[in-house]
Design a protein around this motif. Structure first.
Motif, PDB file in Angstrom:
ATOM      1  N   ARG A 232       0.844  -1.193   0.000  1.00 16.41           N
ATOM      2  CA  ARG A 232       0.000   0.000   0.000  1.00 16.41           C
ATOM      3  C   ARG A 232       0.879   1.242   0.000  1.00 16.41           C
ATOM      4  NH1 ARG A 232      -5.227  -0.640   2.445  1.00 16.41           N
ATOM      5  NH2 ARG A 232      -5.774  -2.817   2.719  1.00 16.41           N
TER       6      ARG A 232
ATOM      7  N   LYS B 193      -0.417   0.777   7.500  1.00 20.10           N
ATOM      8  CA  LYS B 193      -1.684   0.712   8.237  1.00 20.10           C
ATOM      9  C   LYS B 193      -1.553   1.343   9.618  1.00 20.10           C
ATOM     10  CE  LYS B 193      -4.198  -3.248   6.346  1.00 20.10           C
ATOM     11  NZ  LYS B 193      -4.701  -4.610   6.651  1.00 20.10           N
TER      12      LYS B 193
ATOM     13  N   VAL C  46      -5.800   5.131   3.460  1.00 18.68           N
ATOM     14  CA  VAL C  46      -5.073   4.730   2.242  1.00 18.68           C
ATOM     15  C   VAL C  46      -5.680   5.416   1.028  1.00 18.68           C
ATOM     16  CG1 VAL C  46      -4.446   2.786   0.746  1.00 18.68           C
ATOM     17  CG2 VAL C  46      -4.407   2.506   3.223  1.00 18.68           C
ATOM     18  N   GLU C  47      -7.021   5.472   0.989  1.00 14.43           N
ATOM     19  CA  GLU C  47      -7.707   6.097  -0.148  1.00 14.43           C
ATOM     20  C   GLU C  47      -7.330   7.579  -0.263  1.00 14.43           C
ATOM     21  OE1 GLU C  47      -9.266   3.808   1.805  1.00 14.43           O
ATOM     22  OE2 GLU C  47      -9.145   2.379   0.142  1.00 14.43           O
TER      23      GLU C  47
ATOM     24  N   LYS D 232      -3.692   7.822  -1.658  1.00 10.02           N
ATOM     25  CA  LYS D 232      -3.664   7.491  -3.095  1.00 10.02           C
ATOM     26  C   LYS D 232      -4.263   8.616  -3.928  1.00 10.02           C
ATOM     27  CE  LYS D 232      -5.678   3.376  -2.947  1.00 10.02           C
ATOM     28  NZ  LYS D 232      -6.168   2.039  -3.335  1.00 10.02           N
TER      29      LYS D 232
ATOM     30  N   HIS E  72       0.380   0.755  -7.579  1.00  7.15           N
ATOM     31  CA  HIS E  72       0.143   0.834  -6.135  1.00  7.15           C
ATOM     32  C   HIS E  72      -1.319   1.107  -5.802  1.00  7.15           C
ATOM     33  CE1 HIS E  72       4.526   1.179  -6.310  1.00  7.15           C
ATOM     34  NE2 HIS E  72       4.498   0.685  -5.090  1.00  7.15           N
ATOM     35  N   HIS E  73      -2.076   1.504  -6.794  1.00  9.79           N
ATOM     36  CA  HIS E  73      -3.517   1.663  -6.593  1.00  9.79           C
ATOM     37  C   HIS E  73      -4.203   0.300  -6.555  1.00  9.79           C
ATOM     38  CE1 HIS E  73      -7.650   2.824  -6.957  1.00  9.79           C
ATOM     39  NE2 HIS E  73      -7.730   2.421  -8.213  1.00  9.79           N
TER      40      HIS E  73
ATOM     41  N   GLY F  29      -2.508  -2.809  -6.492  1.00  5.21           N
ATOM     42  CA  GLY F  29      -1.783  -3.779  -5.661  1.00  5.21           C
ATOM     43  C   GLY F  29      -1.433  -5.054  -6.384  1.00  5.21           C
TER      44      GLY F  29
END
Length: 342
Positions: free
Chosen positions: A155, A159, A165-166, A169, A237-238, A240
């Motif tokens: 990611r 975490k 994460v969203e 990104k 990376h979006h 994965g």
């Protein structure tokens, strides 16, 4: 800097900041779900791809059909670096974006030097061929995951950091899309950009005028490859996971369709068409049996009634819009004065 130009930059910057602030708040607060935020990221990735390809195909005038190949090189270079670097992802990911662009540039030079000696259909065929070669090489080597694809791409943020994460990104994709638009716009408006446009209009006349056509053709081609590599890093990376089958001829054509639909040589058109053609298939998912048929019909109708693309060669200017509105208001006020005097 002239006052009008300075105010134009400030207005545009203010609009970008407001747009990012509102969008980032909606994503970070969860008011936009993961599905919608994922579509937004893909919209921004496609904007980078479309604007960069427009530099080579729209402004330079060279038909390039291997843009997905440069994207794949950037995607795999970025993913392999973050998987094997041992660095924290918050450090590794920004570095991997730069590495993706540099690796794409290397491939752009290797492909561009022989390919740009050709023109028209021949150039399209050779770039298509190189794009397919890159895909075959990705399938062949074990370190890329081969035909199975590359999985377990980390990611963009740990975490444990507690950051969405969203949100991260989206932020990376937004600022890189804005940076791409700004840099390519600045390039086109510079002396070098005018040389590139001169080559598109008449290569023989440009060469006779003292423009080094080989250098400028390669420069525009390599710049387009760099930004495609950056888009590839974001894409990797979006999602994965990377599947080499994604970066085929069809995807290169899809990006080219976005450029043509928006208008060859219009950055505004590239942005509009990238947004429209990324969102449209998602809106048509409810009509799964007829989705691609409807999508194709819409494209055909647009090209029939607007063959120069949605925007043609037009570029949107916020300051010009403000001046028009002010002029209309001033004219209306004068008319009201005349009416009152009568």
């Amino acid at each position: 800097m002239p006052k009008n130009k300075k105010s134009s930059y400030l207005l545009t910057m203010a609009l970008v900041v407001v747009l990012y602030g509102v969008s980032a708040f909606l994503v970070a607060s969860g008011r936009i779900n993961k599905y919608v935020s994922g579509i937004l990221v893909m919209v921004l990735v496609n904007i980078i791809l479309t604007v960069s390809l427009n530099l080579a195909s729209g402004f330079l005038g060279q038909l390039v059909l291997g843009h997905a190949g440069f994207m794949s090189v950037g995607a795999y270079a970025s993913a392999l670096f973050t998987l094997n670097s041992g660095l924290p992802i918050s450090v590794a990911f920004p570095l991997s974006i730069l590495i993706a662009g540099v690796v794409a540039v290397i491939f752009g030079i290797l492909i561009g030097i022989p390919a740009l000696r050709l023109k028209g259909d021949y150039l399209a065929i050779i770039t298509l061929g190189f794009g397919e070669i890159i895909k075959v090489l990705i399938n062949f080597f074990d370190f890329t995951g081969g035909a199975r694809g590359l999985r377990g791409i980390p990611r963009v943020v740990d975490k444990s950091s507690g950051i969405s994460v969203e949100f991260v990104k989206f932020s990376y994709a937004f600022f890189l899309a804005v940076l791409t638009i700004y840099l390519i716009t600045a390039f086109i408006r510079s002396r070098h950009g005018r040389a590139v446009i001169a080559i598109r209009e008449d290569e023989i006349a440009a060469e006779a005028s003292g423009i080094n056509t080989t250098y400028y053709k390669l420069l525009a081609f390599v710049m387009a490859a760099f930004f495609a590599g950056v888009a590839g890093a974001l894409y990797a990376h979006h999602l994965g996971v990377l599947n080499p089958a994604k970066f085929d001829f069809n995807y290169s054509v899809e990006i080219l369709v976005m450029v043509v639909l928006g208008g060859m040589g219009s950055i505004t058109g590239s942005v509009v068409s990238a947004i429209a053609l990324t969102i449209l298939p998602e809106l048509l998912r409810g009509f799964s049996d007829y989705r691609m048929l409807a999508y194709s019909v819409i494209l055909i109708l647009v090209m029939l009634f607007k063959p120069t693309g949605l925007m043609g060669g037009y570029e949107f200017s916020l300051s010009r819009l403000v001046r028009k509105l002010r002029g209309k208001n001033k004219e209306k006020a004068e008319q009201e004065k005349v009416g009152a005097a009568k």
